[in-house]
Design a protein around this motif. Structure first.
Motif, PDB file in Angstrom:
ATOM      1  N   GLN A   1      33.765  34.050  37.348  1.00 38.73           N
ATOM      2  CA  GLN A   1      35.017  34.683  36.952  1.00 38.73           C
ATOM      3  C   GLN A   1      36.250  33.828  37.264  1.00 38.73           C
ATOM      4  O   GLN A   1      37.335  34.072  36.725  1.00 38.73           O
ATOM      5  CB  GLN A   1      35.160  36.054  37.622  1.00 38.73           C
TER       6      GLN A   1
ATOM      7  N   ARG B   1      54.705  38.915  36.897  1.00 38.73           N
ATOM      8  CA  ARG B   1      55.386  39.417  35.695  1.00 38.73           C
ATOM      9  C   ARG B   1      56.573  38.542  35.316  1.00 38.73           C
ATOM     10  O   ARG B   1      56.912  38.407  34.126  1.00 38.73           O
ATOM     11  CB  ARG B   1      55.850  40.865  35.911  1.00 38.73           C
TER      12      ARG B   1
ATOM     13  N   LYS C   1      48.371  34.917  32.536  1.00 39.67           N
ATOM     14  CA  LYS C   1      48.561  34.135  31.320  1.00 39.67           C
ATOM     15  C   LYS C   1      50.026  33.779  31.053  1.00 39.67           C
ATOM     16  O   LYS C   1      50.309  32.796  30.373  1.00 39.67           O
ATOM     17  CB  LYS C   1      47.980  34.878  30.116  1.00 39.67           C
TER      18      LYS C   1
ATOM     19  N   TRP D   1      38.049  29.418  35.184  1.00 40.09           N
ATOM     20  CA  TRP D   1      39.291  28.984  34.531  1.00 40.09           C
ATOM     21  C   TRP D   1      40.226  28.259  35.490  1.00 40.09           C
ATOM     22  O   TRP D   1      41.091  27.486  35.046  1.00 40.09           O
ATOM     23  CB  TRP D   1      40.017  30.199  33.946  1.00 40.09           C
TER      24      TRP D   1
ATOM     25  N   TYR E   1      39.652  42.692  38.474  1.00 35.51           N
ATOM     26  CA  TYR E   1      40.772  42.192  37.682  1.00 35.51           C
ATOM     27  C   TYR E   1      40.370  40.982  36.855  1.00 35.51           C
ATOM     28  O   TYR E   1      39.624  40.119  37.321  1.00 35.51           O
ATOM     29  CB  TYR E   1      41.931  41.769  38.593  1.00 35.51           C
ATOM     30  N   ASP E   2      40.895  40.907  35.630  1.00 34.71           N
ATOM     31  CA  ASP E   2      40.777  39.696  34.820  1.00 34.71           C
ATOM     32  C   ASP E   2      41.933  38.789  35.234  1.00 34.71           C
ATOM     33  O   ASP E   2      43.040  38.897  34.720  1.00 34.71           O
ATOM     34  CB  ASP E   2      40.856  40.040  33.328  1.00 34.71           C
ATOM     35  N   THR E   3      41.677  37.910  36.194  1.00 34.90           N
ATOM     36  CA  THR E   3      42.757  37.119  36.788  1.00 34.90           C
ATOM     37  C   THR E   3      43.387  36.158  35.781  1.00 34.90           C
ATOM     38  O   THR E   3      44.597  35.933  35.808  1.00 34.90           O
ATOM     39  CB  THR E   3      42.252  36.328  38.003  1.00 34.90           C
ATOM     40  N   GLN E   4      42.577  35.596  34.904  1.00 41.34           N
ATOM     41  CA  GLN E   4      43.133  34.675  33.907  1.00 41.34           C
ATOM     42  C   GLN E   4      44.088  35.397  32.973  1.00 41.34           C
ATOM     43  O   GLN E   4      45.179  34.902  32.667  1.00 41.34           O
ATOM     44  CB  GLN E   4      42.008  34.022  33.106  1.00 41.34           C
ATOM     45  N   GLU E   5      43.702  36.578  32.533  1.00 41.24           N
ATOM     46  CA  GLU E   5      44.562  37.376  31.650  1.00 41.24           C
ATOM     47  C   GLU E   5      45.826  37.802  32.389  1.00 41.24           C
ATOM     48  O   GLU E   5      46.933  37.770  31.832  1.00 41.24           O
ATOM     49  CB  GLU E   5      43.793  38.595  31.146  1.00 41.24           C
ATOM     50  N   LEU E   6      45.665  38.206  33.652  1.00 45.42           N
ATOM     51  CA  LEU E   6      46.802  38.657  34.449  1.00 45.42           C
ATOM     52  C   LEU E   6      47.855  37.560  34.576  1.00 45.42           C
ATOM     53  O   LEU E   6      49.056  37.837  34.545  1.00 45.42           O
ATOM     54  CB  LEU E   6      46.317  39.077  35.835  1.00 45.42           C
TER      55      LEU E   6
END
Length: 261
Positions: A21, A208, A242, A24, A235-240
């Motif tokens: 996970q 954010r 981005k 990335w 959590y999808d850390t890469q998406e978070l």
């Protein structure tokens, strides 16, 4: 199959949810896995356990960053290189496929100016200097240290800014640090409540705002490792992240380009 797997617990061949996970990330630039050198791994055996944990998460390259802290962790380039050599030899002897570089995490204290002026530094990719402050009180020397590092031609990175509680009600200070030319590094555990609700809130606010330049595990021990597995499963850390200019994957590209040229 998915429904029945969920209902009855899945097959024995199911892969753990945390597997790869963090692939990335590329390079973990902040951890304490060198053996017997600070408050991180106490032994080569423990270091190997942590390295295998990083590999399971998808991280196969890291820069270990032991503390340099006057009177507490009196590390030097020599002690750090020695611990790195000891662990590297063990990796080679046991055919462990893992790329291990070394640097340091420098506390802003009475000694840091001596290290900078003498240019006796363990840098990340020969360019970046990872710095930290006390969690108890703000360092009034922060901006001077940032400038001194830059005057040497290096790039400062402030470790885990979200963990400095005295900044939690002063978002402007993070903007000022960035405007001064200092990069910010997120501890991945900070997006959970591992360090507390306030740290999580601060981390998510900085995310954010697109303020982070690097991420790191800041792994010291297996408790951190197990917590990371839980975080990346949730959590999808890469998406978070981005919307943040995360530089970890391309950390050594400039050095590679220089060698090719």
């Amino acid at each position: 199959m998915g429904f029945w797997s969920n209902l009855f617990g899945g097959s024995k061949n199911d892969q753990p949810a945390y597997l790869d996970q963090l692939a990335w990330v590329g390079w973990d630039i902040h951890n304490h896995i060198l053996p017997g050198i600070d408050d991180g791994s106490p032994s080569v055996e423990d270091s190997i356990t942590l390295i295998n944990g990083l590999k399971a998460l998808g991280i196969h390259n890291c820069v270990s960053t032991p503390h340099v802290m006057a009177g507490v962790h009196n590390n030097t380039p020599e002690t750090i290189k020695g611990a790195h050599g000891k662990l590297t030899e063990h990796l080679k002897a046991n055919a462990v496929d893992f790329k291990l570089n070394f640097s340091a995490e420098y506390m802003i204290d009475d000694q840091i100016d001596q290290w900078i002026q003498a240019d006796r530094l363990c840098l990340i990719a020969d360019k970046y200097m990872l710095i930290e402050m006390s969690y108890l009180s703000e360092s009034k020397a922060l901006f001077n240290v940032i400038r001194d590092i830059q005057d040497r031609g290096y790039q400062p990175i402030l470790a885990h800014p979200e963990r400095y509680n005295y900044y939690h009600n002063n978002f402007r200070i993070f903007e000022e640090i960035k405007q001064a030319g200092c990069y910010l590094q997120l501890n991945l555990l900070s997006i959970s409540k591992y360090y507390g609700e306030n740290v999580k809130t601060c981390a998510l606010t900085l995310i954010r705002a697109g303020m982070y330049d690097f991420v790191g595990t800041d792994m010291h021990h297996t408790r951190h490792l197990e917590a990371l597995k839980t975080v990346v499963t949730k959590y999808d850390t890469q998406e978070l992240l981005k919307g943040n200019p995360i530089k970890n994957p391309k950390l050594f590209e400039s050095e590679r380009e220089k060698r090719i040229a």
